[in-house]
Motif scaffolding. Sequence first.
Motif, PDB file in Angstrom:
ATOM      1  N   ALA A 255       0.835  -1.205   0.000  1.00  0.00           N
ATOM      2  CA  ALA A 255       0.000   0.000   0.000  1.00  0.00           C
ATOM      3  C   ALA A 255       0.869   1.254   0.000  1.00  0.00           C
ATOM      4  O   ALA A 255       0.590   2.225  -0.709  1.00  0.00           O
ATOM      5  CB  ALA A 255      -0.937   0.001   1.202  1.00  0.00           C
ATOM      6  N   GLY A 256       1.930   1.228   0.797  1.00  0.00           N
ATOM      7  CA  GLY A 256       2.842   2.365   0.838  1.00  0.00           C
ATOM      8  C   GLY A 256       3.540   2.595  -0.492  1.00  0.00           C
ATOM      9  O   GLY A 256       3.680   3.737  -0.944  1.00  0.00           O
ATOM     10  N   GLU A 257       3.969   1.510  -1.142  1.00  0.00           N
ATOM     11  CA  GLU A 257       4.649   1.637  -2.431  1.00  0.00           C
ATOM     12  C   GLU A 257       3.692   2.144  -3.511  1.00  0.00           C
ATOM     13  O   GLU A 257       4.066   3.007  -4.320  1.00  0.00           O
ATOM     14  CB  GLU A 257       5.235   0.284  -2.832  1.00  0.00           C
ATOM     15  CG  GLU A 257       6.411  -0.150  -1.973  1.00  0.00           C
ATOM     16  CD  GLU A 257       6.947  -1.508  -2.371  1.00  0.00           C
ATOM     17  OE1 GLU A 257       6.518  -2.025  -3.437  1.00  0.00           O
ATOM     18  OE2 GLU A 257       7.787  -2.053  -1.633  1.00  0.00           O
ATOM     19  N   VAL A 258       2.468   1.614  -3.535  1.00  0.00           N
ATOM     20  CA  VAL A 258       1.490   2.084  -4.519  1.00  0.00           C
ATOM     21  C   VAL A 258       1.143   3.547  -4.269  1.00  0.00           C
ATOM     22  O   VAL A 258       0.977   4.330  -5.205  1.00  0.00           O
ATOM     23  CB  VAL A 258       0.221   1.202  -4.485  1.00  0.00           C
ATOM     24  CG1 VAL A 258      -0.877   1.791  -5.378  1.00  0.00           C
ATOM     25  CG2 VAL A 258       0.546  -0.217  -4.920  1.00  0.00           C
ATOM     26  N   ALA A 259       1.066   3.940  -3.001  1.00  0.00           N
ATOM     27  CA  ALA A 259       0.779   5.341  -2.679  1.00  0.00           C
ATOM     28  C   ALA A 259       1.855   6.268  -3.237  1.00  0.00           C
ATOM     29  O   ALA A 259       1.551   7.322  -3.803  1.00  0.00           O
ATOM     30  CB  ALA A 259       0.640   5.518  -1.172  1.00  0.00           C
ATOM     31  N   ASP A 268       0.413  16.640  -8.073  1.00  0.00           N
ATOM     32  CA  ASP A 268       0.396  17.251  -6.746  1.00  0.00           C
ATOM     33  C   ASP A 268      -1.001  17.559  -6.220  1.00  0.00           C
ATOM     34  O   ASP A 268      -1.171  17.782  -5.020  1.00  0.00           O
ATOM     35  CB  ASP A 268       1.214  18.542  -6.756  1.00  0.00           C
ATOM     36  CG  ASP A 268       2.693  18.291  -7.010  1.00  0.00           C
ATOM     37  OD1 ASP A 268       3.142  17.162  -6.754  1.00  0.00           O
ATOM     38  OD2 ASP A 268       3.385  19.219  -7.473  1.00  0.00           O
ATOM     39  N   THR A 269      -2.007  17.619  -7.095  1.00  0.00           N
ATOM     40  CA  THR A 269      -3.341  18.026  -6.637  1.00  0.00           C
ATOM     41  C   THR A 269      -4.139  16.881  -6.025  1.00  0.00           C
ATOM     42  O   THR A 269      -5.188  17.107  -5.433  1.00  0.00           O
ATOM     43  CB  THR A 269      -4.154  18.628  -7.796  1.00  0.00           C
ATOM     44  OG1 THR A 269      -4.285  17.649  -8.837  1.00  0.00           O
ATOM     45  CG2 THR A 269      -3.469  19.876  -8.336  1.00  0.00           C
ATOM     46  N   ALA A 270      -3.661  15.655  -6.157  1.00  0.00           N
ATOM     47  CA  ALA A 270      -4.401  14.507  -5.619  1.00  0.00           C
ATOM     48  C   ALA A 270      -4.062  14.286  -4.148  1.00  0.00           C
ATOM     49  O   ALA A 270      -2.934  14.532  -3.704  1.00  0.00           O
ATOM     50  CB  ALA A 270      -4.089  13.251  -6.423  1.00  0.00           C
ATOM     51  N   TRP A 271      -5.056  13.818  -3.408  1.00  0.00           N
ATOM     52  CA  TRP A 271      -4.883  13.402  -2.009  1.00  0.00           C
ATOM     53  C   TRP A 271      -4.671  11.888  -2.012  1.00  0.00           C
ATOM     54  O   TRP A 271      -5.529  11.139  -2.484  1.00  0.00           O
ATOM     55  CB  TRP A 271      -6.116  13.796  -1.202  1.00  0.00           C
ATOM     56  CG  TRP A 271      -6.132  13.369   0.239  1.00  0.00           C
ATOM     57  CD1 TRP A 271      -5.564  14.019   1.294  1.00  0.00           C
ATOM     58  CD2 TRP A 271      -6.791  12.227   0.796  1.00  0.00           C
ATOM     59  NE1 TRP A 271      -5.824  13.354   2.469  1.00  0.00           N
ATOM     60  CE2 TRP A 271      -6.570  12.237   2.192  1.00  0.00           C
ATOM     61  CE3 TRP A 271      -7.540  11.179   0.259  1.00  0.00           C
ATOM     62  CZ2 TRP A 271      -7.064  11.271   3.039  1.00  0.00           C
ATOM     63  CZ3 TRP A 271      -8.034  10.204   1.096  1.00  0.00           C
ATOM     64  CH2 TRP A 271      -7.804  10.246   2.484  1.00  0.00           C
ATOM     65  N   VAL A 272      -3.515  11.453  -1.513  1.00  0.00           N
ATOM     66  CA  VAL A 272      -3.162  10.035  -1.531  1.00  0.00           C
ATOM     67  C   VAL A 272      -2.821   9.608  -0.112  1.00  0.00           C
ATOM     68  O   VAL A 272      -2.006  10.246   0.569  1.00  0.00           O
ATOM     69  CB  VAL A 272      -1.972   9.775  -2.466  1.00  0.00           C
ATOM     70  CG1 VAL A 272      -1.648   8.275  -2.485  1.00  0.00           C
ATOM     71  CG2 VAL A 272      -2.265  10.291  -3.872  1.00  0.00           C
ATOM     72  N   GLN A 273      -3.421   8.479   0.346  1.00  0.00           N
ATOM     73  CA  GLN A 273      -3.222   8.076   1.733  1.00  0.00           C
ATOM     74  C   GLN A 273      -3.280   6.564   1.863  1.00  0.00           C
ATOM     75  O   GLN A 273      -4.302   5.952   1.574  1.00  0.00           O
ATOM     76  CB  GLN A 273      -4.296   8.709   2.613  1.00  0.00           C
ATOM     77  CG  GLN A 273      -4.142   8.430   4.095  1.00  0.00           C
ATOM     78  CD  GLN A 273      -2.929   9.128   4.677  1.00  0.00           C
ATOM     79  OE1 GLN A 273      -2.758  10.322   4.507  1.00  0.00           O
ATOM     80  NE2 GLN A 273      -2.087   8.372   5.360  1.00  0.00           N
ATOM     81  N   PRO A 274      -2.196   5.923   2.304  1.00  0.00           N
ATOM     82  CA  PRO A 274      -2.301   4.498   2.651  1.00  0.00           C
ATOM     83  C   PRO A 274      -2.965   4.342   4.015  1.00  0.00           C
ATOM     84  O   PRO A 274      -2.768   5.172   4.918  1.00  0.00           O
ATOM     85  CB  PRO A 274      -0.848   4.034   2.687  1.00  0.00           C
ATOM     86  CG  PRO A 274      -0.060   5.270   3.008  1.00  0.00           C
ATOM     87  CD  PRO A 274      -0.842   6.436   2.441  1.00  0.00           C
ATOM     88  N   THR A 275      -3.746   3.294   4.181  1.00  0.00           N
ATOM     89  CA  THR A 275      -4.418   3.034   5.459  1.00  0.00           C
ATOM     90  C   THR A 275      -4.841   1.566   5.484  1.00  0.00           C
ATOM     91  O   THR A 275      -4.294   0.741   4.745  1.00  0.00           O
ATOM     92  CB  THR A 275      -5.614   3.991   5.649  1.00  0.00           C
ATOM     93  OG1 THR A 275      -6.178   3.786   6.959  1.00  0.00           O
ATOM     94  CG2 THR A 275      -6.685   3.797   4.596  1.00  0.00           C
ATOM     95  N   GLU A 276      -5.835   1.224   6.296  1.00  0.00           N
ATOM     96  CA  GLU A 276      -6.338  -0.145   6.356  1.00  0.00           C
ATOM     97  C   GLU A 276      -7.750  -0.137   6.915  1.00  0.00           C
ATOM     98  O   GLU A 276      -8.183   0.854   7.533  1.00  0.00           O
ATOM     99  CB  GLU A 276      -5.429  -1.010   7.239  1.00  0.00           C
ATOM    100  CG  GLU A 276      -5.341  -0.519   8.673  1.00  0.00           C
ATOM    101  CD  GLU A 276      -4.260  -1.248   9.466  1.00  0.00           C
ATOM    102  OE1 GLU A 276      -3.534  -2.068   8.898  1.00  0.00           O
ATOM    103  OE2 GLU A 276      -4.177  -0.994  10.689  1.00  0.00           O
ATOM    104  N   THR A 277      -8.476  -1.208   6.680  1.00  0.00           N
ATOM    105  CA  THR A 277      -9.808  -1.337   7.270  1.00  0.00           C
ATOM    106  C   THR A 277      -9.666  -1.639   8.757  1.00  0.00           C
ATOM    107  O   THR A 277      -8.686  -2.246   9.197  1.00  0.00           O
ATOM    108  CB  THR A 277     -10.630  -2.434   6.589  1.00  0.00           C
ATOM    109  OG1 THR A 277      -9.939  -3.695   6.708  1.00  0.00           O
ATOM    110  CG2 THR A 277     -10.861  -2.124   5.114  1.00  0.00           C
ATOM    111  N   LEU A 278     -10.668  -1.224   9.522  1.00  0.00           N
ATOM    112  CA  LEU A 278     -10.683  -1.492  10.957  1.00  0.00           C
ATOM    113  C   LEU A 278     -11.431  -2.787  11.229  1.00  0.00           C
ATOM    114  O   LEU A 278     -12.290  -3.201  10.466  1.00  0.00           O
ATOM    115  CB  LEU A 278     -11.360  -0.334  11.699  1.00  0.00           C
ATOM    116  CG  LEU A 278     -10.751   1.047  11.506  1.00  0.00           C
ATOM    117  CD1 LEU A 278     -11.561   2.077  12.285  1.00  0.00           C
ATOM    118  CD2 LEU A 278      -9.287   1.090  11.927  1.00  0.00           C
TER     119      LEU A 278
END
Length: 279
Positions: A255-259, A268-278
């Motif tokens: 996920a971090g690498e794809v981010a 630069d205008t996109a919001w990109v965030q790695p995370t996970e389901t709870l």
Amino acid sequence: MELSSPAKINLWLRILGRRDDGFHEVETRLCQIGIADTVRIEQVSSVPGIALTCNVPGIPVDESNLAIKALRAFENKVGKTAGWRIHLEKRIPSGAGLGGGSSNAAAILRGANELTGSPLNLAELLEIAGHIGADVPCFLLHTTAADGTGRGEKVVPVEFSWKLPLVLIKPSFPIPTPWAYQRWRDSQELPGVLYAPQICPWGEMVNSLERPVFEKHRFLPALKTWLLEQKGVRAALMSGSGSTMFAITESGADAGEVAEKAKAWCGDTAWVQPTETLR
């Protein structure tokens, strides 16, 4: 009182048809994820009034905000008014299909109820929530995953044993939810884009609203196709009515690498965030 107000993704969203009341019948599964706003609510006086502030410029702080609508609906239900101060510390982007406004509204219902001695039970809170917005009830359940039917407001908690790593990508533009639903019936699939269900251990990932949204915003189907080509990606889908696309990956490292790749690919205008389901 300070409350966490998590975002959600839709692992699937199927539109079954348009109803006589103008809304659409849906089947959806919503999963809370590790991105959250912070909602602060305080009862400050017995004189009626609501003061709302937010850390993000451009977020409405008037009666159109779902947080105020939720507090008004709560007061109408209990038959009492007071003076309130609300602050939204936003981390969930708006117009993203991540349920930020709905989650804020649910947090306000929980907070106001607790601060006034819990005059309403869960069933009563869910009833109020369903009138505010289809996604609001799922954030009131004591669960991190729920299935929604009707307009999406009829929710039941589900056992969800997966903790899925994922990356969220929201371009600079929002998608108004009513707009997406209004154009669903007459929209067409674009050639070369995957709309079919993606078969995964946790269910068939599909989103009926991709059809109208992709038809208008061609960047999003291109992004979905790009995500599916990336190493470590198991599935990719638009969340809710968009504009956020998400990709579920094999691992948090993936996920971090794809981010990182997505930041370069999207600009630069996109919001990109790695995370996970709870869970």
